[in-house]
Scaffold this active site. Sequence first.
Site, PDB file in Angstrom:
ATOM      1  N   ALA A 159      32.473  -8.813 -39.898  1.00 36.62           N
ATOM      2  CA  ALA A 159      33.783  -9.084 -40.485  1.00 36.62           C
ATOM      3  C   ALA A 159      33.646  -9.113 -42.003  1.00 36.62           C
ATOM      4  O   ALA A 159      32.666  -9.648 -42.532  1.00 36.62           O
ATOM      5  CB  ALA A 159      34.310 -10.420 -39.978  1.00 36.62           C
ATOM      6  N   SER A 212      40.511  -9.744 -32.223  1.00 35.42           N
ATOM      7  CA  SER A 212      41.861 -10.003 -31.718  1.00 35.42           C
ATOM      8  C   SER A 212      42.256  -9.005 -30.629  1.00 35.42           C
ATOM      9  O   SER A 212      41.763  -7.877 -30.585  1.00 35.42           O
ATOM     10  CB  SER A 212      42.860  -9.918 -32.873  1.00 35.42           C
ATOM     11  OG  SER A 212      42.814  -8.622 -33.432  1.00 35.42           O
ATOM     12  N   GLU A 233      35.690  -8.391 -26.168  1.00 33.59           N
ATOM     13  CA  GLU A 233      35.822  -9.849 -26.114  1.00 33.59           C
ATOM     14  C   GLU A 233      36.994 -10.215 -27.016  1.00 33.59           C
ATOM     15  O   GLU A 233      36.863 -10.228 -28.229  1.00 33.59           O
ATOM     16  CB  GLU A 233      34.541 -10.527 -26.643  1.00 33.59           C
ATOM     17  CG  GLU A 233      33.294 -10.213 -25.861  1.00 33.59           C
ATOM     18  CD  GLU A 233      33.272 -10.867 -24.492  1.00 33.59           C
ATOM     19  OE1 GLU A 233      34.196 -11.639 -24.158  1.00 33.59           O
ATOM     20  OE2 GLU A 233      32.331 -10.580 -23.739  1.00 33.59           O
ATOM     21  N   CYS A 267      37.441 -18.430 -29.782  1.00 39.41           N
ATOM     22  CA  CYS A 267      38.290 -17.867 -28.724  1.00 39.41           C
ATOM     23  C   CYS A 267      38.190 -18.693 -27.454  1.00 39.41           C
ATOM     24  O   CYS A 267      39.026 -18.582 -26.567  1.00 39.41           O
ATOM     25  CB  CYS A 267      37.939 -16.402 -28.475  1.00 39.41           C
ATOM     26  SG  CYS A 267      36.181 -16.135 -28.336  1.00 39.41           S
ATOM     27  N   GLU A 361      47.495 -18.068 -29.392  1.00 41.59           N
ATOM     28  CA  GLU A 361      46.200 -18.657 -29.732  1.00 41.59           C
ATOM     29  C   GLU A 361      46.356 -19.429 -31.049  1.00 41.59           C
ATOM     30  O   GLU A 361      46.829 -18.875 -32.042  1.00 41.59           O
ATOM     31  CB  GLU A 361      45.188 -17.516 -29.875  1.00 41.59           C
ATOM     32  CG  GLU A 361      43.771 -17.978 -29.980  1.00 41.59           C
ATOM     33  CD  GLU A 361      42.779 -16.817 -29.872  1.00 41.59           C
ATOM     34  OE1 GLU A 361      43.130 -15.683 -30.244  1.00 41.59           O
ATOM     35  OE2 GLU A 361      41.648 -17.066 -29.426  1.00 41.59           O
TER      36      GLU A 361
END
Length: 462
Positions: A159, A212, A233, A267, A361
């Site tokens: 990221a 996401s 995932e 998550c 979420e």
Amino acid sequence: MSATFDVLDPADGAVLATLPDLGVAEATEMLETAVAGQAAWAATAPRERGEILRRAFDLVTSRADEFARLISLEMGKPLAEARGEVAYGAEFLRWFSEEAVRIEGSWLTAPAGGSRLLTMKKPVGPVLLITPWNFPLAMATRKIGPAIAAGCTMIVKPAELTPLTTIEFAKVLAEAGLPDGVLQVLTTTHAKETTAALMADARLRKVSFTGSTAVGKALVAQSAGNLQRLSMELGGNAPFLVFDDANLDAAVDGAMLAKMRNMGEACTSANRFLVQAGVAEQFASKMAERMGALRVGRGQDDGVEVGPLITGKAVAGVKGLVDDALAAGARRLCGGEPDGNFFPPTVLVDVPADARISREEIFGPVAPITVFPSGDAGEAEALRLANDTEYGLASYVYTRDIGRVLRISEGLQFGMVGVNTGLVSNPAAPFGGVKASGFGREGGFTGIEEYLDTTYVGLAAD
Ligand code: ADP
């Protein structure tokens, strides 16, 4: 190459490092290297690959404090939690060092007799590993570990918010003996363009993505062109069920862990607390007491239990969900307004099931509590509420009734169920989801399968 980008401290926006902002040309060069190195890397002895991972485990473990500090700096989490991530992340290296030498095939006599049916496993080929910002080390080792064990060359795209840990980890792998070119780190703010270019090349054989659901769906669509294999995932919306017969103190401990690990930026984070009527008030007041007492501050400061959220945008998102719930009739037992990127731990009760916070979420330190009825009818209602989401990653249940444990764990439409525990992540267990949470499993005995293809050989006994 002239472009660069800054990596910022989420606590105050200070620049931690400036990195090359690589583009499509560099990504394409990396793929050439990965393709060129694939056959030789696949041909290395499994023990050699395992030993590299084992040495990497030892190196990361011996430098746990340095890694923890770096993770805490770029991601914001408290140092103690960052140390926990280092221990967890390193375990994937140890686990897959052990798995590298257990890649099996099979032998079967054809049912009609005559030929023998043999299977062997081969590395899928060059892979692209895309990781999120919330666990900068563990999300990398969870993909890199099995890719190395299986014999795949790889491009890792961390990221852009937290690439520093991956860069340091890549150095550790080189020190551990990973040959040049097996792993390359693509630092870029052009995730979309570079990924699209790589996936447009049929020589890239797989993408493993954690992030996401929206981006995951785009990558699934994009994989159609070259039918790349995928591990996805994606997001979660974990229910946390507490029944009247639960050990309430243990449930509160588990709830704090499931909610507050990583400031709620996970998550697997408990998103919806569904509590049976008989214990609901007690549970809510204990949660408010514990959440309200947490110390918020810079992750590197002594005694801090809750660090900053990752960006101002993340803070605005969490605040929007809380404000929407309050407007819909929820009551706030503790919490308040954010200060910069620091969000106060918040407990909400009387949260309507159709409030946005019940469906989306949260990714922040907010615990919304909803009550379900006591008695047998309550169990069915709890299950209905728990499954009433597009997601299906982690779920949690606290009860001491063994029959209910069976019914609930079989009835929950989630990839993972924690029973009387607030922590399901374990390198030896298959981590992954169903529905909008994606597919594929990381860790456990099946984790390496994501990086292997099966070849079948029909052998005639002439
Ligand atoms: P989050 O909202 O948690 O940041 P994202 O799905 O946006 O989750 O990001 C997860 C990872 O996916 C990051 O490494 C990010 O750079 C990368 N990413 C974001 N958009 C794309 C895209 N279109 N294609 C490939 N990777 C992407």
